[in-house]
Scaffold this motif. Structure first.
Motif, short mmCIF file in Angstrom:
data_model
loop_
_atom_site.label_atom_id
_atom_site.label_comp_id
_atom_site.label_asym_id
_atom_site.label_seq_id
_atom_site.Cartn_x
_atom_site.Cartn_y
_atom_site.Cartn_z
N PRO A 122 6.18 64.59 41.20
CA PRO A 122 6.33 64.92 42.82
C PRO A 122 7.79 64.87 43.13
N GLY A 123 7.99 66.02 43.98
CA GLY A 123 9.24 66.38 44.27
C GLY A 123 10.05 65.12 44.87
N VAL A 124 9.57 64.29 45.75
CA VAL A 124 9.98 63.01 46.17
C VAL A 124 10.41 62.02 45.34
N LEU A 125 9.85 62.23 44.10
CA LEU A 125 10.41 61.59 42.89
C LEU A 125 11.39 61.81 41.84
N GLN A 126 11.77 63.00 42.49
CA GLN A 126 12.67 63.57 41.13
C GLN A 126 14.21 63.33 41.34
N HIS A 132 17.52 70.11 39.87
CA HIS A 132 18.44 71.10 39.55
C HIS A 132 17.90 72.09 38.37
N ALA A 133 17.67 71.33 37.43
CA ALA A 133 17.19 71.91 36.24
C ALA A 133 15.88 72.74 36.22
N LEU A 134 14.86 72.20 37.20
CA LEU A 134 13.74 72.74 37.55
C LEU A 134 14.12 74.35 38.43
N PHE A 135 14.80 74.06 39.20
CA PHE A 135 15.32 75.32 40.13
C PHE A 135 16.00 76.28 39.52
N ARG A 158 13.02 63.01 50.00
CA ARG A 158 13.07 61.44 49.47
C ARG A 158 13.00 60.33 50.39
N GLU A 159 13.38 60.93 51.72
CA GLU A 159 13.57 59.98 52.84
C GLU A 159 12.22 59.33 53.00
N VAL A 160 10.91 60.13 52.95
CA VAL A 160 9.52 59.70 53.16
C VAL A 160 9.17 58.43 52.37
N GLY A 184 17.17 68.56 29.48
CA GLY A 184 17.81 67.98 28.24
C GLY A 184 17.39 66.61 28.17
N ARG A 185 17.68 65.97 27.02
CA ARG A 185 17.52 64.57 26.82
C ARG A 185 18.03 63.57 27.60
N LYS A 186 19.28 63.84 28.26
CA LYS A 186 19.80 62.80 29.13
C LYS A 186 19.33 63.02 30.27
N VAL A 187 19.04 64.12 30.82
CA VAL A 187 18.41 64.31 32.23
C VAL A 187 16.85 63.82 32.27
N ALA A 188 16.27 64.07 31.29
CA ALA A 188 14.80 63.79 31.02
C ALA A 188 14.65 62.08 31.06
N ARG A 189 15.69 61.58 30.32
CA ARG A 189 15.54 59.96 30.17
C ARG A 189 16.11 59.34 31.45
N GLU A 190 16.93 59.76 32.25
CA GLU A 190 17.29 59.24 33.58
C GLU A 190 16.35 59.57 34.54
N GLN A 191 15.52 60.74 34.47
CA GLN A 191 14.35 60.81 35.36
C GLN A 191 13.15 59.90 35.10
#
Length: 284
Positions: A122-126, A132-135, A158-160, A184-191
């Motif tokens: 969900p966008g509010v949990l990204q 940025h990678a998605l867009f 995310r304010e919601v 990438g691996r780092k972004v995915a792990r942080e997500q």
């Protein structure tokens, strides 16, 4: 004031609910117009969300339509009191497509939210990097200023879930979303780590449908079910490659409530889901 060329989804919904009340009462637009001393075209514009309507007119029309649901009438009056520039997403009008504003508005006014996400979150949990990678993967490639605005807008959504009194929030994600290495691996792990931290919030429930599930096969739809202040204002948003669709017919609402219930039954329990996400993150 001339009619709006592009009413928001919420403005259109207000008008649509007034149309439903009129049609249920068996009244014509001409009869409604005569009651409030206007013309049939004005009623048509009101019901299309192209012009505003006063609280007084809403209450008079509700009586004329024999609507005794006071909670619904009050909710419609509250919608009529809203105005442009009142909320943060209005700052993006003319910068982003109207659909971005509509989804933020829908989330903001919901009393509870249910999401079903097959391959993303969900966008509010990204996280910012994940969004940025998605867009950035859009085809054709987005201009830098629009890319920046989309990411910024998504972060503000995310304010919601971060506000003092957030709506009840339930997200059901498929294991496929956990395994996709967006950015990438780092972004995915942080997500995934961000998901785990957000799942600790009392108002938020996160569940995972694993690949091994044999009970839920329909993982092709990205669904958001937004509960309104009254059931008549519930809304389903379906995300598609060609834009979002809003559904509010009773049959559609029933269908997607059932779909979400089935997805929940097939998903792991919240604590199991957290352990599952933790193990996937460790493997990245």
């Amino acid at each position: 004031m001339p009619p709006r060329d592009n009413p928001t989804a919420r403005q259109a919904r207000l008008g649509g609910e007034l149309r439903k009340l009129r049609e249920r009462a068996g009244k014509t637009a001409r009869e409604a117009a005569a009651l409030v001393s206007t013309d049939q075209a004005k009623i048509s514009h009101i019901e299309a969300g192209r012009v505003g309507v006063s609280e007084d007119r809403i209450r008079r029309l509700a009586v004329f339509y024999a609507c005794d649901n006071e909670a619904l009438v009050e909710a419609l009056c509250a919608m009529a009191r809203e105005h442009r520039g009142q909320h943060w997403w209005d700052d993006y009008r003319g910068i982003l497509a109207p659909g971005f504003l509509d989804i933020a508005e829908l989330e903001h006014h919901a009393t509870s939210l249910r999401y079903l996400q097959p391959v993303t979150f969900p966008g509010v949990l990204q996280t910012e990097e994940y969004a940025h990678a998605l867009f950035a993967a859009a085809i054709p490639q987005l201009p830098e200023n629009e890319l920046k605005a989309r990411v910024e807008h998504r972060m503000k959504r995310r304010e919601v879930v971060e506000r003092d009194e957030p709506p009840k929030f339930e997200a059901i994600v498929h294991e496929a979303a956990l395994r996709m290495r967006v950015g990438g691996r780092k972004v995915a792990r942080e997500q995934l780590e961000y998901l785990l931290s957000m799942s600790e919030r009392p108002s938020l429930t996160l569940r995972v449908i694993p690949f091994t599930s044999e009970d839920f096969i329909d993982v092709t739809q990205t669904v958001m079910y937004a509960h309104g202040v009254v059931p008549q204002l519930d809304t389903v948003h379906i995300d598609t490659p060609v834009g979002g669709r809003y559904l509010d017919a009773a049959a559609d609402l029933d269908r997607y409530r059932t779909l979400l219930d089935l997805a929940e039954q097939a998903a792991l329990a919240p604590e199991e889901s957290r352990s599952f996400i933790h193990n996937v993150a460790k493997g990245l």
